[in-house]
Design an enzyme around this catalytic site. Sequence first.
Site, PDB file in Angstrom:
ATOM      1  CD  GLU A 353      -3.252   0.971   2.270  1.00 26.42           C
ATOM      2  OE1 GLU A 353      -4.180   1.542   2.168  1.00 26.42           O
ATOM      3  OE2 GLU A 353      -2.695   0.516   3.613  1.00 26.42           O
ATOM      4  CG  HIS A 378      -4.329  -1.587   0.670  1.00 22.60           C
ATOM      5  ND1 HIS A 378      -5.521  -1.281  -0.202  1.00 22.60           N
ATOM      6  CD2 HIS A 378      -4.405  -2.025   1.864  1.00 22.60           C
ATOM      7  CE1 HIS A 378      -6.108  -0.351   1.253  1.00 22.60           C
ATOM      8  NE2 HIS A 378      -5.566  -0.913   2.236  1.00 22.60           N
TER       9      HIS A 378
END
Length: 505
Positions: A353, A378
């Site tokens: 992320e 993510h």
Amino acid sequence: MLMPDPHHRDLMLKQELSQQVGGRVELTPAERLLDSLLHQLKVKEMAILPFPPAKHFFKVRHVIQKSPVFKLLQKMPKGKKSQGFSGRSHLSFDKIILYPAGAALHIHSSALVSADWLVLNATYRPNCYICFMREGSVRFIFSAYMPFPRWGCSFWSRLDTLRAGLSDVTAFDNSLMKNFTLFTDDPETAFPTQDAAWKRFEEIFVALSGLVTYAPVFKDYIYQGLKELYDDNIMYLELRVGQSRAYELDGTVHDKAWSLEVYRNITEKFRENHPDFIGSRVIYSIHRSLSVSTVKQVVQEAIEMQRQYPDILAGFDLVGREDTGGSIWYFREALSLPSELKKNLTFFFHAGETDLDGTEVDRNVLDALLFNTSRIGHGFALVHHPLAKELARTRGVAVELCPISNQVLNLVSDLRNHPAGVLMSDGHPIVVSSDDPTLFGTTGLSYDFYEVFVGIGGLSANLGTLKELAMNSIRYSSLSSLLKDKAIMLWEEKWNKFIADNSKS
């Protein structure tokens, strides 16, 4: 040079499309009819100025809410029978049956319900005190008596007394809601950098803490969170749960086992009222800003909790901002503990992320795979790591895609440029989730599905894409094989009804 053979070109295009997410899904005649209409709607959507996925979500949420595509994904007539799909673009979208989105696998427990409910329900309960911080934030606590100074608060006000002295309670309540969300009309000014967005992001979690961990609120909060997901046709939830402990009015603090049992009991109560809801499990989490020794202790607790509550506890994760917290490799001693002890603990790591290419943080996607993560939270940086991408695909490690979160936290501005577009084109295992609905002004998964379907997937994404993404959320869940089969059967019933009710001519 001779003109290329058009048949060869058609074969190349078909081969490329077959590789994308949903590209190998065989559609029935009814599905093809609905797919054709969806394509027409999407073409019109892409002509809208501004094109919603190209703009910050906060600026276009109202535009998305009016979108025929969004309404197809989101709206269901509770207690009414669908009148079907006429095949025309001027449909009565309030009569469309909801798209069955499957499961939500990446949501944090402190950001599960709408800000409206938090203010209009939780803060109206007896014995709720508020403290206004100098920097503009707030703190809450429930207490049978005036709370002692704590958390930097020297003065507490009881909310019922405070509201009684106000001339405009609605305006006050609206101001409270702003403390629970990042939502603003001018996000670029409010959050010009990732640092600014994350600072406000983490302040909100602190503000929420004393409110949602009060035991009576905590129980209702979980039920309300399940309801908001269910209303968006989510049938299963995996929830990241932190280390905060629930407390009672007299100050008694419950242990973590108590909270796990509450999650189980509330889920069972919800299932009694909603028999087609599969259930929920939690992923034990700790903030990556803490020390190795602290994380090691929590890993030991997680091992024991998973042994005691295998039906509730799905596994373990490190949460918090990757750019400023410890990397997975930094915590390698703590994370190696299950293997050293020959104990089971499933990992579901936030990884990648970040847009800090080439750093230790960026390498979290590789280290997550070294520690045999079951999914990657993510995975924004995954496309920069071809080896990790191929390993994840080979092992069936799905990326938990949360597009609105990535945009709000300034990783990407135009969602057409989201790296997940590469993953989708390549048929990488992906599940769509919403991360922190409270903070982003969303509920359920429909907004994130919209951004994936219309923005990231573009015109290539079709009904087969939606079908595979929904089924992925069950396939890549932590459910047992038996429960996955049950969930798939239940989902297929919903899907078939969705198709039948929405493809009638």
